[in-house]
Design a protein around this motif. Sequence first.
Motif, PDB file in Angstrom:
ATOM      1  N   ARG A   1      70.443  37.476 111.903  1.00  0.00           N
ATOM      2  CA  ARG A   1      70.621  37.611 110.461  1.00  0.00           C
ATOM      3  C   ARG A   1      71.515  36.539 109.861  1.00  0.00           C
ATOM      4  O   ARG A   1      71.519  36.350 108.646  1.00  0.00           O
ATOM      5  N   ILE A   2      72.278  35.847 110.669  1.00  0.00           N
ATOM      6  CA  ILE A   2      73.179  34.834 110.132  1.00  0.00           C
ATOM      7  C   ILE A   2      72.418  33.558 109.751  1.00  0.00           C
ATOM      8  O   ILE A   2      72.925  32.738 108.989  1.00  0.00           O
ATOM      9  N   GLU A   3      71.190  33.379 110.247  1.00  0.00           N
ATOM     10  CA  GLU A   3      70.422  32.176 109.948  1.00  0.00           C
ATOM     11  C   GLU A   3      70.157  32.045 108.452  1.00  0.00           C
ATOM     12  O   GLU A   3      70.154  30.945 107.908  1.00  0.00           O
ATOM     13  N   ALA A   4      69.924  33.168 107.771  1.00  0.00           N
ATOM     14  CA  ALA A   4      69.702  33.113 106.319  1.00  0.00           C
ATOM     15  C   ALA A   4      70.963  32.637 105.601  1.00  0.00           C
ATOM     16  O   ALA A   4      70.876  31.944 104.577  1.00  0.00           O
ATOM     17  N   GLN A   5      72.135  32.988 106.132  1.00  0.00           N
ATOM     18  CA  GLN A   5      73.384  32.522 105.536  1.00  0.00           C
ATOM     19  C   GLN A   5      73.554  31.019 105.740  1.00  0.00           C
ATOM     20  O   GLN A   5      74.107  30.323 104.883  1.00  0.00           O
ATOM     21  N   PHE A   6      73.068  30.495 106.873  1.00  0.00           N
ATOM     22  CA  PHE A   6      73.117  29.055 107.116  1.00  0.00           C
ATOM     23  C   PHE A   6      72.164  28.313 106.188  1.00  0.00           C
ATOM     24  O   PHE A   6      72.440  27.185 105.780  1.00  0.00           O
ATOM     25  N   THR A   7      71.027  28.924 105.872  1.00  0.00           N
ATOM     26  CA  THR A   7      70.114  28.316 104.911  1.00  0.00           C
ATOM     27  C   THR A   7      70.802  28.127 103.566  1.00  0.00           C
ATOM     28  O   THR A   7      70.676  27.087 102.921  1.00  0.00           O
ATOM     29  N   ALA A   8      71.548  29.142 103.143  1.00  0.00           N
ATOM     30  CA  ALA A   8      72.288  29.034 101.886  1.00  0.00           C
ATOM     31  C   ALA A   8      73.404  28.003 101.990  1.00  0.00           C
ATOM     32  O   ALA A   8      73.674  27.265 101.032  1.00  0.00           O
ATOM     33  N   LEU A   9      74.050  27.918 103.145  1.00  0.00           N
ATOM     34  CA  LEU A   9      75.109  26.919 103.331  1.00  0.00           C
ATOM     35  C   LEU A   9      74.546  25.505 103.186  1.00  0.00           C
ATOM     36  O   LEU A   9      75.146  24.647 102.536  1.00  0.00           O
ATOM     37  N   ARG A  10      73.378  25.267 103.796  1.00  0.00           N
ATOM     38  CA  ARG A  10      72.751  23.944 103.670  1.00  0.00           C
ATOM     39  C   ARG A  10      72.407  23.668 102.205  1.00  0.00           C
ATOM     40  O   ARG A  10      72.630  22.564 101.696  1.00  0.00           O
ATOM     41  N   TYR A  11      71.852  24.664 101.545  1.00  0.00           N
ATOM     42  CA  TYR A  11      71.375  24.488 100.169  1.00  0.00           C
ATOM     43  C   TYR A  11      72.523  24.172  99.216  1.00  0.00           C
ATOM     44  O   TYR A  11      72.420  23.264  98.377  1.00  0.00           O
ATOM     45  N   PHE A  12      73.626  24.912  99.327  1.00  0.00           N
ATOM     46  CA  PHE A  12      74.716  24.771  98.361  1.00  0.00           C
ATOM     47  C   PHE A  12      75.735  23.693  98.745  1.00  0.00           C
ATOM     48  O   PHE A  12      76.316  23.059  97.863  1.00  0.00           O
ATOM     49  N   ALA A  13      75.989  23.494 100.041  1.00  0.00           N
ATOM     50  CA  ALA A  13      77.120  22.659 100.445  1.00  0.00           C
ATOM     51  C   ALA A  13      76.740  21.356 101.127  1.00  0.00           C
ATOM     52  O   ALA A  13      77.555  20.438 101.172  1.00  0.00           O
ATOM     53  N   LEU A  14      75.523  21.248 101.702  1.00  0.00           N
ATOM     54  CA  LEU A  14      75.187  20.058 102.477  1.00  0.00           C
ATOM     55  C   LEU A  14      74.049  19.233 101.879  1.00  0.00           C
ATOM     56  O   LEU A  14      74.054  18.008 102.009  1.00  0.00           O
ATOM     57  N   ASP A  15      73.069  19.876 101.250  1.00  0.00           N
ATOM     58  CA  ASP A  15      71.940  19.126 100.691  1.00  0.00           C
ATOM     59  C   ASP A  15      72.420  18.153  99.620  1.00  0.00           C
ATOM     60  O   ASP A  15      73.195  18.511  98.725  1.00  0.00           O
ATOM     61  N   GLY A  16      71.954  16.902  99.728  1.00  0.00           N
ATOM     62  CA  GLY A  16      72.301  15.890  98.732  1.00  0.00           C
ATOM     63  C   GLY A  16      73.686  15.301  98.909  1.00  0.00           C
ATOM     64  O   GLY A  16      74.230  14.707  97.973  1.00  0.00           O
ATOM     65  N   THR A  17      74.260  15.433 100.117  1.00  0.00           N
ATOM     66  CA  THR A  17      75.611  14.902 100.353  1.00  0.00           C
ATOM     67  C   THR A  17      75.562  13.740 101.330  1.00  0.00           C
ATOM     68  O   THR A  17      74.614  13.572 102.086  1.00  0.00           O
ATOM     69  N   ASP A  18      76.618  12.953 101.320  1.00  0.00           N
ATOM     70  CA  ASP A  18      76.780  11.834 102.250  1.00  0.00           C
ATOM     71  C   ASP A  18      78.279  11.665 102.493  1.00  0.00           C
ATOM     72  O   ASP A  18      78.925  10.765 101.956  1.00  0.00           O
ATOM     73  N   HIS A  19      78.844  12.554 103.293  1.00  0.00           N
ATOM     74  CA  HIS A  19      80.286  12.582 103.495  1.00  0.00           C
ATOM     75  C   HIS A  19      80.749  11.399 104.343  1.00  0.00           C
ATOM     76  O   HIS A  19      80.104  11.009 105.308  1.00  0.00           O
ATOM     77  N   ALA A  20      81.900  10.866 103.966  1.00  0.00           N
ATOM     78  CA  ALA A  20      82.438   9.697 104.667  1.00  0.00           C
ATOM     79  C   ALA A  20      83.099  10.066 105.986  1.00  0.00           C
ATOM     80  O   ALA A  20      83.219   9.225 106.876  1.00  0.00           O
ATOM     81  N   GLY A  21      83.541  11.310 106.133  1.00  0.00           N
ATOM     82  CA  GLY A  21      84.215  11.715 107.360  1.00  0.00           C
ATOM     83  C   GLY A  21      84.109  13.210 107.580  1.00  0.00           C
ATOM     84  O   GLY A  21      83.716  13.970 106.693  1.00  0.00           O
ATOM     85  N   HIS A  22      84.480  13.645 108.793  1.00  0.00           N
ATOM     86  CA  HIS A  22      84.395  15.063 109.132  1.00  0.00           C
ATOM     87  C   HIS A  22      85.390  15.903 108.331  1.00  0.00           C
ATOM     88  O   HIS A  22      85.130  17.073 108.051  1.00  0.00           O
TER      89      HIS A  22
END
Length: 310
Positions: A255-276
């Motif tokens: 069930r946590i996979e759906a939460q990861f989908t939302a994490l990608r959608y809101f926090a990672l999609d369209g980003t290009d972070h310079a560092g960790h």
Amino acid sequence: MPTASTRSTPKYKGGHPRTFTLPERREIKKIAKSKPAEHGLPFSTWRLVKLAAFLVAQGVVDDISHEGLRILLREEGVSFQRVKTWKSSNDHDYAPKKTRVEHLYAIADGEVVPEEGEPEVIVYMVEFGPLNLQPHLGRQWAEHGGKHKDPDREPRPRRRATYTRPHGVQHLFAAYDLGKDQLYGHIKKNENRSKFLEFCRYPRSLHPVGKHIAIVCDNYSPHLTRKRCRRVADWAEANNVEIAYNPTNFSWLNRIEAQFTALRYFALDGTDHAGHKEQGSMIRHYISWRNKHAAQDERLREVVNRANVA
């Protein structure tokens, strides 16, 4: 005018459909989501006719119409969907593992009252990643582009094309409390048994020592209680924790996979972070925002529900 003695008794027809009990609805949903072959039937999928007949034959219900079954499944969030590519589980303990995880989910959903000795808190734990530094595809507001665009208009934003950055990868250890609908996460540099046990202590610390909790996780080697390394089993026994494993190649039960989908959608999609550090800060802030707005944010619920159905 006819007298009371001569007036005919009305013949009632139809009426409100029968209301099924919670255990009946739970069992119907469970069988509908299973495969007919698991019950010894030579079919690859359930049709309403065969499913209704099987439920009656097994004594789950006395009688149920095809349309009533369709409505009941829709109310339970189950629909007839196109099958996507997946791997069938080759786990020798497939049936008992799947049954146990589904029972723990039923406890978390309030469908089953935990018996004496059963866990009261259900937590799903898994690793998300690797978190590497690369541009992620996404969407953003921008002016229209195209062949005949205004020459004075700024060009459409582009992400860099190179994926080479000598920063290595990191991993997100995440836990999802099914009862509270809360997501927790710690970012680690390594992914091994020591880091897994280190993170296990966090959700355990959120509840009293006397409260029995269950941690559901994938059938992944750092999680397993192998004979040559009983660190996970020893820690669980000492801290009143049950470790329940998903069957191999059965991530759709996670069930946590759906939460990861939302994490990608809101926090990672369209980003290009310079560092960790920058990427980790973004993820931590998202988890904090998600836990505060999980019940109110309509878009967040929509993304999670779509991921659960897919």
